[in-house]
Scaffold this motif. Structure first.
Motif, PDB file in Angstrom:
ATOM      1  N   ILE A   1       1.293  -1.770  -0.316  1.00 23.46           N
ATOM      2  CA  ILE A   1      -0.055  -0.165  -0.271  1.00 23.46           C
ATOM      3  C   ILE A   1       1.049   1.356   0.444  1.00 23.46           C
ATOM      4  CG2 ILE A   1      -1.757   1.838   1.075  1.00 23.46           C
ATOM      5  CD1 ILE A   1      -2.848  -1.319   2.549  1.00 23.46           C
ATOM      6  N   ARG A   2       1.830   1.617   0.628  1.00 21.04           N
ATOM      7  CA  ARG A   2       3.076   2.353   0.622  1.00 21.04           C
ATOM      8  C   ARG A   2       3.298   3.085  -0.962  1.00 21.04           C
ATOM      9  NH1 ARG A   2       4.673   1.025   7.359  1.00 21.04           N
ATOM     10  NH2 ARG A   2       3.330   2.351   7.341  1.00 21.04           N
TER      11      ARG A   2
ATOM     12  N   GLY B   1     -22.694  22.244  -2.810  1.00 19.80           N
ATOM     13  CA  GLY B   1     -21.514  23.514  -3.007  1.00 19.80           C
ATOM     14  C   GLY B   1     -19.963  22.166  -2.476  1.00 19.80           C
ATOM     15  N   ASP B   2     -20.571  21.062  -1.685  1.00 18.61           N
ATOM     16  CA  ASP B   2     -19.417  20.240  -1.838  1.00 18.61           C
ATOM     17  C   ASP B   2     -18.744  19.869  -2.957  1.00 18.61           C
ATOM     18  OD1 ASP B   2     -19.049  20.493   1.313  1.00 18.61           O
ATOM     19  OD2 ASP B   2     -20.484  18.523   1.053  1.00 18.61           O
ATOM     20  N   VAL B   3     -17.621  20.186  -3.043  1.00 18.77           N
ATOM     21  CA  VAL B   3     -16.162  19.854  -4.460  1.00 18.77           C
ATOM     22  C   VAL B   3     -15.489  17.791  -4.076  1.00 18.77           C
ATOM     23  CG1 VAL B   3     -14.888  20.666  -6.513  1.00 18.77           C
ATOM     24  CG2 VAL B   3     -16.392  21.662  -4.810  1.00 18.77           C
ATOM     25  N   ILE B   4     -15.447  17.361  -5.139  1.00 15.20           N
ATOM     26  CA  ILE B   4     -15.521  16.086  -5.126  1.00 15.20           C
ATOM     27  C   ILE B   4     -14.738  16.274  -6.379  1.00 15.20           C
ATOM     28  CG2 ILE B   4     -15.781  13.753  -5.512  1.00 15.20           C
ATOM     29  CD1 ILE B   4     -17.136  14.705  -3.125  1.00 15.20           C
ATOM     30  N   TYR B   5     -12.120  15.797  -6.312  1.00  9.42           N
ATOM     31  CA  TYR B   5     -12.388  15.677  -7.193  1.00  9.42           C
ATOM     32  C   TYR B   5     -11.545  14.313  -7.635  1.00  9.42           C
ATOM     33  CZ  TYR B   5     -11.575  20.552  -6.294  1.00  9.42           C
ATOM     34  OH  TYR B   5     -11.546  22.153  -6.126  1.00  9.42           O
ATOM     35  N   PHE B   6     -11.570  14.060  -8.765  1.00 10.52           N
ATOM     36  CA  PHE B   6     -10.785  12.645  -9.619  1.00 10.52           C
ATOM     37  C   PHE B   6     -10.008  13.473 -10.710  1.00 10.52           C
ATOM     38  CE2 PHE B   6     -15.808  13.486  -9.352  1.00 10.52           C
ATOM     39  CZ  PHE B   6     -15.865  12.626  -8.058  1.00 10.52           C
ATOM     40  N   TYR B   7      -8.873  12.309  -9.589  1.00  9.81           N
ATOM     41  CA  TYR B   7      -7.424  12.367 -10.633  1.00  9.81           C
ATOM     42  C   TYR B   7      -7.475  10.658 -11.989  1.00  9.81           C
ATOM     43  CZ  TYR B   7      -6.430  15.782  -7.424  1.00  9.81           C
ATOM     44  OH  TYR B   7      -6.973  16.952  -6.569  1.00  9.81           O
ATOM     45  N   PHE B   8      -7.485  11.154 -12.859  1.00 11.47           N
ATOM     46  CA  PHE B   8      -7.343   9.457 -14.090  1.00 11.47           C
ATOM     47  C   PHE B   8      -5.657   9.379 -14.232  1.00 11.47           C
ATOM     48  CE2 PHE B   8     -11.345  10.818 -13.359  1.00 11.47           C
ATOM     49  CZ  PHE B   8     -12.250   9.754 -13.487  1.00 11.47           C
ATOM     50  N   GLU B   9      -5.150   8.488 -14.474  1.00 20.47           N
ATOM     51  CA  GLU B   9      -4.210   7.997 -15.472  1.00 20.47           C
ATOM     52  C   GLU B   9      -5.061   7.277 -16.410  1.00 20.47           C
ATOM     53  OE1 GLU B   9      -0.553   6.107 -14.718  1.00 20.47           O
ATOM     54  OE2 GLU B   9      -1.461   5.198 -14.306  1.00 20.47           O
TER      55      GLU B   9
ATOM     56  N   GLU C   1       3.933   5.787  -5.214  1.00 19.59           N
ATOM     57  CA  GLU C   1       3.183   6.374  -6.832  1.00 19.59           C
ATOM     58  C   GLU C   1       2.350   6.997  -7.243  1.00 19.59           C
ATOM     59  OE1 GLU C   1       2.991   2.345  -8.569  1.00 19.59           O
ATOM     60  OE2 GLU C   1       5.494   1.738  -8.301  1.00 19.59           O
ATOM     61  N   THR C   2       1.521   7.135  -6.407  1.00 14.37           N
ATOM     62  CA  THR C   2       0.366   8.282  -6.834  1.00 14.37           C
ATOM     63  C   THR C   2       0.331   9.333  -6.616  1.00 14.37           C
ATOM     64  OG1 THR C   2      -1.294   6.088  -6.504  1.00 14.37           O
ATOM     65  CG2 THR C   2      -1.814   8.364  -6.354  1.00 14.37           C
ATOM     66  N   THR C   3       1.391   9.254  -5.225  1.00 15.18           N
ATOM     67  CA  THR C   3       1.565  11.203  -4.891  1.00 15.18           C
ATOM     68  C   THR C   3       2.351  11.295  -6.116  1.00 15.18           C
ATOM     69  OG1 THR C   3       2.489  10.277  -3.029  1.00 15.18           O
ATOM     70  CG2 THR C   3       0.526  10.843  -2.914  1.00 15.18           C
ATOM     71  N   ARG C   4       3.324  10.740  -6.126  1.00 11.45           N
ATOM     72  CA  ARG C   4       4.624  11.384  -6.694  1.00 11.45           C
ATOM     73  C   ARG C   4       4.290  11.587  -8.596  1.00 11.45           C
ATOM     74  NH1 ARG C   4       7.669   6.297  -8.187  1.00 11.45           N
ATOM     75  NH2 ARG C   4       6.593   6.600 -10.496  1.00 11.45           N
ATOM     76  N   ASP C   5       3.376  10.737  -8.876  1.00 10.57           N
ATOM     77  CA  ASP C   5       2.623  11.098 -10.584  1.00 10.57           C
ATOM     78  C   ASP C   5       0.895  11.525 -10.216  1.00 10.57           C
ATOM     79  OD1 ASP C   5       4.471   9.185 -10.796  1.00 10.57           O
ATOM     80  OD2 ASP C   5       3.573   8.042 -11.727  1.00 10.57           O
TER      81      ASP C   5
END
Length: 194
Positions: free
Chosen positions: A59-60, A95-103, A65-69
């Motif tokens: 997991i770490r 009003g809440d905001v949801i962000y999605f990160y895609f590779e 890898e995810t945070t690096r990229d």
């Protein structure tokens, strides 16, 4: 007749002796089992701990890898409106905001900023691999405080670690907690598909 009786008694004595030897063997086996039980139990705990540590290590690595990229990912966002809110979505408000990160097309992370009525807020980050959350970081921020909660999941969806503590994923308390947290993740994940 005496020879028959003597033979019968001899057979009975042999049978009783064999029965006594069998009972002694069973007693010895039980003694060995009883003496070895704590050792076997400790070995099983050690194996479970080693397995959890291996999963935690994976997991770490995935998290790093995810945070690096993260800067290379395509980011999409959804601002919650009344049309998103149903009885099944108690996790957010308009009003809440949801962000999605895609590779490419693969979802790698969800970040949700959830405002509370008392000027506090939750920042909930879901790290995703193969459409499953493997690490969830929840930060609760108030004017005076900041509380951070880390949840680590196996690939089967079992909660294995909270903050710095391993958990017994078979306990009902942790199964319920995992179900609630992953249920919230699933609601957010479905927003990414709309």
């Amino acid at each position: 007749k005496i020879a028959v009786v003597v033979r019968y008694i001899t057979i009975e004595l042999e049978y009783l002796n064999e029965e006594r030897r069998m009972k002694n063997r069973i007693k010895k086996q039980w003694r060995k089992f009883i003496l070895l039980s704590p050792f076997l139990f400790m070995c099983s705990l050690s194996f479970a701990a080693d397995n959890a540590k291996e999963i935690l290590s994976r997991i770490r690595k995935d998290f790093a890898e995810t945070t690096r990229d993260i800067n290379n990912y395509r980011v999409e966002s959804v601002t919650i409106t009344s049309k998103h809110i149903t009885a099944d979505t108690p996790y957010y408000t308009a009003g809440d905001v949801i962000y999605f990160y895609f590779e490419n097309k693969e979802l790698k992370k969800i970040s949700a900023i959830i405002r509370q009525s008392d000027d506090s807020k939750w920042i909930k980050e879901y790290y995703v691999k193969n459409d499953n959350a493997y690490f969830i970081l929840q930060t609760y921020i108030t004017k005076e405080n900041k509380d951070v909660y880390r949840y680590y999941f196996s690939s089967e969806g079992d909660l294995i670690w909270i903050n710095n503590n391993p958990v017994d994923e078979n306990q009902d308390e942790f199964k319920a907690m995992a179900g609630e947290i992953l249920g919230e993740f699933e609601v957010f994940r479905q927003l990414s598909e709309k």
